[in-house]
Design a protein around this motif. Structure first.
Motif, PDB file in Angstrom:
ATOM      1  N   SER A  38       0.861  -1.195   0.000  1.00 46.80           N
ATOM      2  CA  SER A  38       0.000   0.000   0.000  1.00 46.80           C
ATOM      3  C   SER A  38       0.892   1.238   0.000  1.00 46.80           C
ATOM      4  O   SER A  38       2.114   1.140   0.142  1.00 46.80           O
ATOM      5  CB  SER A  38      -0.826   0.042   1.282  1.00 46.80           C
ATOM      6  OG  SER A  38      -1.855  -0.880   1.258  1.00 46.80           O
ATOM      7  N   ALA A  39       0.243   2.394  -0.061  1.00 48.32           N
ATOM      8  CA  ALA A  39       0.953   3.659   0.158  1.00 48.32           C
ATOM      9  C   ALA A  39       1.152   3.827   1.664  1.00 48.32           C
ATOM     10  O   ALA A  39       0.392   3.260   2.448  1.00 48.32           O
ATOM     11  CB  ALA A  39       0.097   4.803  -0.381  1.00 48.32           C
ATOM     12  N   LYS A  49      -2.874   9.727   5.891  1.00 51.65           N
ATOM     13  CA  LYS A  49      -2.442   8.672   4.974  1.00 51.65           C
ATOM     14  C   LYS A  49      -1.994   9.350   3.688  1.00 51.65           C
ATOM     15  O   LYS A  49      -2.648  10.307   3.232  1.00 51.65           O
ATOM     16  CB  LYS A  49      -3.629   7.788   4.590  1.00 51.65           C
ATOM     17  CG  LYS A  49      -4.175   6.955   5.709  1.00 51.65           C
ATOM     18  CD  LYS A  49      -5.341   6.151   5.148  1.00 51.65           C
ATOM     19  CE  LYS A  49      -5.802   5.153   6.179  1.00 51.65           C
ATOM     20  NZ  LYS A  49      -6.767   4.221   5.660  1.00 51.65           N
ATOM     21  N   THR A  51      -2.424   8.395   0.695  1.00 50.15           N
ATOM     22  CA  THR A  51      -3.523   8.383  -0.296  1.00 50.15           C
ATOM     23  C   THR A  51      -4.459   9.578  -0.094  1.00 50.15           C
ATOM     24  O   THR A  51      -4.871  10.219  -1.057  1.00 50.15           O
ATOM     25  CB  THR A  51      -4.307   7.053  -0.207  1.00 50.15           C
ATOM     26  OG1 THR A  51      -3.380   5.991  -0.376  1.00 50.15           O
ATOM     27  CG2 THR A  51      -5.404   6.955  -1.259  1.00 50.15           C
ATOM     28  N   GLU A 116       1.071   4.289  -4.044  1.00 53.34           N
ATOM     29  CA  GLU A 116       1.491   2.889  -4.084  1.00 53.34           C
ATOM     30  C   GLU A 116       2.722   2.725  -4.975  1.00 53.34           C
ATOM     31  O   GLU A 116       3.628   1.958  -4.678  1.00 53.34           O
ATOM     32  CB  GLU A 116       0.347   2.014  -4.620  1.00 53.34           C
ATOM     33  CG  GLU A 116      -0.593   1.453  -3.562  1.00 53.34           C
ATOM     34  CD  GLU A 116      -1.461   2.484  -2.862  1.00 53.34           C
ATOM     35  OE1 GLU A 116      -1.544   3.626  -3.344  1.00 53.34           O
ATOM     36  OE2 GLU A 116      -2.054   2.156  -1.819  1.00 53.34           O
ATOM     37  N   PHE A 170      -3.559  -1.428  -5.369  1.00 53.35           N
ATOM     38  CA  PHE A 170      -4.561  -0.369  -5.501  1.00 53.35           C
ATOM     39  C   PHE A 170      -4.830   0.152  -6.904  1.00 53.35           C
ATOM     40  O   PHE A 170      -5.831   0.769  -7.146  1.00 53.35           O
ATOM     41  CB  PHE A 170      -4.157   0.792  -4.581  1.00 53.35           C
ATOM     42  CG  PHE A 170      -5.170   1.880  -4.384  1.00 53.35           C
ATOM     43  CD1 PHE A 170      -6.522   1.603  -4.256  1.00 53.35           C
ATOM     44  CD2 PHE A 170      -4.757   3.211  -4.292  1.00 53.35           C
ATOM     45  CE1 PHE A 170      -7.446   2.626  -4.033  1.00 53.35           C
ATOM     46  CE2 PHE A 170      -5.664   4.235  -4.074  1.00 53.35           C
ATOM     47  CZ  PHE A 170      -7.011   3.931  -3.950  1.00 53.35           C
ATOM     48  N   ARG A 185     -11.185   2.073  -2.342  1.00 54.32           N
ATOM     49  CA  ARG A 185     -10.297   2.283  -1.197  1.00 54.32           C
ATOM     50  C   ARG A 185      -9.995   0.948  -0.505  1.00 54.32           C
ATOM     51  O   ARG A 185     -10.855   0.092  -0.370  1.00 54.32           O
ATOM     52  CB  ARG A 185     -10.927   3.268  -0.181  1.00 54.32           C
ATOM     53  CG  ARG A 185     -11.026   4.693  -0.636  1.00 54.32           C
ATOM     54  CD  ARG A 185      -9.707   5.358  -0.981  1.00 54.32           C
ATOM     55  NE  ARG A 185      -8.688   5.405   0.025  1.00 54.32           N
ATOM     56  CZ  ARG A 185      -8.447   6.435   0.835  1.00 54.32           C
ATOM     57  NH1 ARG A 185      -9.198   7.520   0.757  1.00 54.32           N
ATOM     58  NH2 ARG A 185      -7.454   6.404   1.702  1.00 54.32           N
ATOM     59  N   GLY A 186      -8.771   0.816  -0.077  1.00 50.62           N
ATOM     60  CA  GLY A 186      -8.355  -0.434   0.555  1.00 50.62           C
ATOM     61  C   GLY A 186      -8.040  -1.516  -0.473  1.00 50.62           C
ATOM     62  O   GLY A 186      -7.811  -2.677  -0.138  1.00 50.62           O
ATOM     63  N   GLY A 187      -8.008  -1.129  -1.764  1.00 47.40           N
ATOM     64  CA  GLY A 187      -7.927  -2.106  -2.850  1.00 47.40           C
ATOM     65  C   GLY A 187      -6.610  -2.852  -2.989  1.00 47.40           C
ATOM     66  O   GLY A 187      -6.531  -3.814  -3.756  1.00 47.40           O
ATOM     67  N   SER A 188      -5.585  -2.462  -2.238  1.00 47.99           N
ATOM     68  CA  SER A 188      -4.332  -3.233  -2.333  1.00 47.99           C
ATOM     69  C   SER A 188      -4.540  -4.672  -1.871  1.00 47.99           C
ATOM     70  O   SER A 188      -3.835  -5.579  -2.311  1.00 47.99           O
ATOM     71  CB  SER A 188      -3.234  -2.585  -1.473  1.00 47.99           C
ATOM     72  OG  SER A 188      -2.981  -1.284  -1.932  1.00 47.99           O
ATOM     73  N   ASP A 189      -5.509  -4.882  -1.001  1.00 45.98           N
ATOM     74  CA  ASP A 189      -5.859  -6.260  -0.592  1.00 45.98           C
ATOM     75  C   ASP A 189      -6.268  -7.079  -1.819  1.00 45.98           C
ATOM     76  O   ASP A 189      -5.973  -8.268  -1.912  1.00 45.98           O
ATOM     77  CB  ASP A 189      -7.097  -6.248   0.330  1.00 45.98           C
ATOM     78  CG  ASP A 189      -6.770  -5.819   1.745  1.00 45.98           C
ATOM     79  OD1 ASP A 189      -5.590  -5.727   2.091  1.00 45.98           O
ATOM     80  OD2 ASP A 189      -7.739  -5.575   2.506  1.00 45.98           O
TER      81      ASP A 189
HETATM   82  N1  ASP Z   1      -3.789   3.330  -0.220  1.00 38.72           N
HETATM   83  C1  ASP Z   1      -5.110   2.961  -0.589  1.00 38.72           C
HETATM   84  C2  ASP Z   1      -6.089   3.410   0.464  1.00 38.72           C
HETATM   85  O1  ASP Z   1      -5.718   4.088   1.418  1.00 38.72           O
HETATM   86  C3  ASP Z   1      -5.247   1.510  -0.907  1.00 38.72           C
HETATM   87  C4  ASP Z   1      -4.826   0.562   0.167  1.00 38.72           C
HETATM   88  O2  ASP Z   1      -4.133   0.918   1.101  1.00 38.72           O
HETATM   89  O3  ASP Z   1      -5.203  -0.597   0.091  1.00 38.72           O
HETATM   90  O4  ASP Z   1      -7.264   3.103   0.354  1.00 38.72           O
END
Ligand code: ASP
Length: 438
Positions: A38-39, A49, A51, A116, A170, A185-189
């Protein structure tokens, strides 16, 4: 040699100190060959953050607000990481290119994806691994839909060229163009899961800042036990009810390929965390796997004599809420009654319109609306074909004076949902937890 794909979330890559931890985690197992990052996230409670900073940077640039200060603050996040690790990197050049693109009026997705991108470049330099850009590998169609199979093929081919690599999460790109496209958001998962599938990994490790999932919300139940093993289906039920540790789209690529997911804690690397797999793994000591819930539902109940004889009644009722773009959670029915259980936040200012449409189109005898209903889900794969679970749920709640307003159990029997009044929500969770866990 086997392959494990490991993904580090924002807090795991937030500063130089965290990166030292991830390096020892990676070095502890030679199979940890593909690293998705992630970032940088928050370093302390009120930190930003990267992002979010980049989203703001784009907003300033597109509204012609001077953005130098924010640009420098983003740059400083990466410079301090590089300096903290004593790394010589191309940061000056990378930021020069980003500024040039900003001045040219690049897309928001491009700017936001740099969080990222830079994180992965820096970490690749630190570990001495290759860097793989996902822009031409994680592919989206022109409507922004992930092209799952094309992505799998593209990633597979690229991974075969690298023994070890760091990969930004992401983002990807619109197929056949140079344009960046973001996951949600959170898409690195999700990226991690796609890479795990393409690499045919034996495990997808998702490293975050908690030691896996807990059997109940620790804000409600004091020191709930960790969940060591859980199935994908149970995870879905629990996350839907609010116990979320992973992006909800992150399960499907790994699940398709039968790859277990292990949620681990970068700050406590010896904790085993939670392993999520198709069969759910070894049985634990309790018949349930976890309890989750949400306190804020509204129930709309429609009564009409002879409703059960009126073909298409439920379809018409559902069409009304569909037209309003509303998602329902449950629809318990009786012979002459139909209730819709809907998250209150979904209804907002649409309730009156829905009720008018119900009255006009369905001609009911009565309609009642009740808000302040909470739902509690008791989830466990071992509940299947096990006699007496619902009885225990009902009797534990009754013994503690909690009235059940709704009870719903799917035929797969892995999930029993109880509706109670919102004022009883936390007590209901505690009562059920101690009934099954202690
Ligand atoms: N950096 C992005 C976010 O804050 C993606 C991630 O962390 O998964 O949503």
């Amino acid at each position: 040699m086997g392959v494990k794909v490991i993904k580090f979330g924002g807090s795991s890559v937030a500063d130089a100190n965290q990166l030292r931890k991830i390096r020892s985690i990676i070095e502890a197992d030679p199979e940890r060959r593909y690293i998705v990052v992630s970032a940088p996230g928050k370093r302390y409670k009120n930190d930003s953050k990267v992002t979010d900073m980049l989203i703001m940077l784009n907003a300033q640039a597109t509204s012609n607000i001077p953005y130098d200060q924010l640009f420098d603050a983003v740059k400083e996040r990466y410079t301090s990481i590089a300096e903290g690790l004593g790394l010589e990197t191309g940061l000056e050049e990378w930021f020069g290119e980003i500024r040039e693109n900003l001045e040219k009026g690049c897309s928001e997705a491009y700017i936001v994806s740099r969080g990222e991108y830079l994180s992965a470049r820096l970490i690749a330099a630190y570990l001495g691994y290759d860097f793989i850009d996902t822009r031409e590998l994680v592919l989206f169609n022109s409507k922004g839909r992930l092209m799952v199979e094309e992505t799998n093929e593209a990633l597979k081919e690229e991974l075969s060229k690298h023994e070890r690599a760091v990969i930004p999460g992401f983002y990807g790109g619109y197929a056949g163009t140079d344009e960046v496209c973001l996951l949600s958001r959170g898409g690195s998962d999700v990226t991690g899961s796609l890479v795990a599938r393409a690499a045919e990994a034996s495990m997808y490790e998702n490293w975050t800042d908690v030691s896996g999932m807990l059997m109940a919300d620790p804000r409600v139940v004091s020191t709930p036990l960790p969940i060591k093993y859980i199935s994908y289906v149970e995870l879905r039920e629990l996350s839907y009810m609010g116990a979320s540790v992973l992006h909800e789209d992150a399960v499907f690529p790994a699940r398709m390929a039968g790859i277990p997911i292990n949620i681990r804690n970068t700050n406590a690397p010896d904790d085993p965390g939670t392993v999520i797999s198709s069969d759910g793994g070894p049985d634990g000591d309790t018949i349930i796997s976890g309890i989750a819930g949400k306190p804020d539902f509204t129930v709309i109940s429609i009564y009409k004599n002879m409703m059960n004889k009126e073909i298409g009644f439920v379809r018409r009722a559902l069409a009304i809420i569909e037209d309003q773009g509303i998602n329902f959670d449950h629809i318990p029915t009786g012979i002459d009654s139909l209730s819709m259980v809907i998250e209150s936040s979904e209804l907002e200012d649409k309730l009156d319109d829905i009720l008018d449409a119900f009255r006009l189109q369905l001609k009911p005898d009565d309609i009642y609306v009740e808000d302040n209903i909470a739902l509690v889900a008791v989830v466990g794969r071992r509940m299947h074909r096990s006699v007496g679970v619902s009885a225990r749920i009902c009797s534990a709640l009754a013994t503690n004076g909690i009235n059940i307003r709704m009870l719903n159990q799917g035929t797969n029997e892995i999930n029993v949902i109880v509706g109670v009044e919102a004022k009883d929500y936390e007590e209901a969770v505690r009562v059920l937890y101690s009934e099954f866990v202690h």
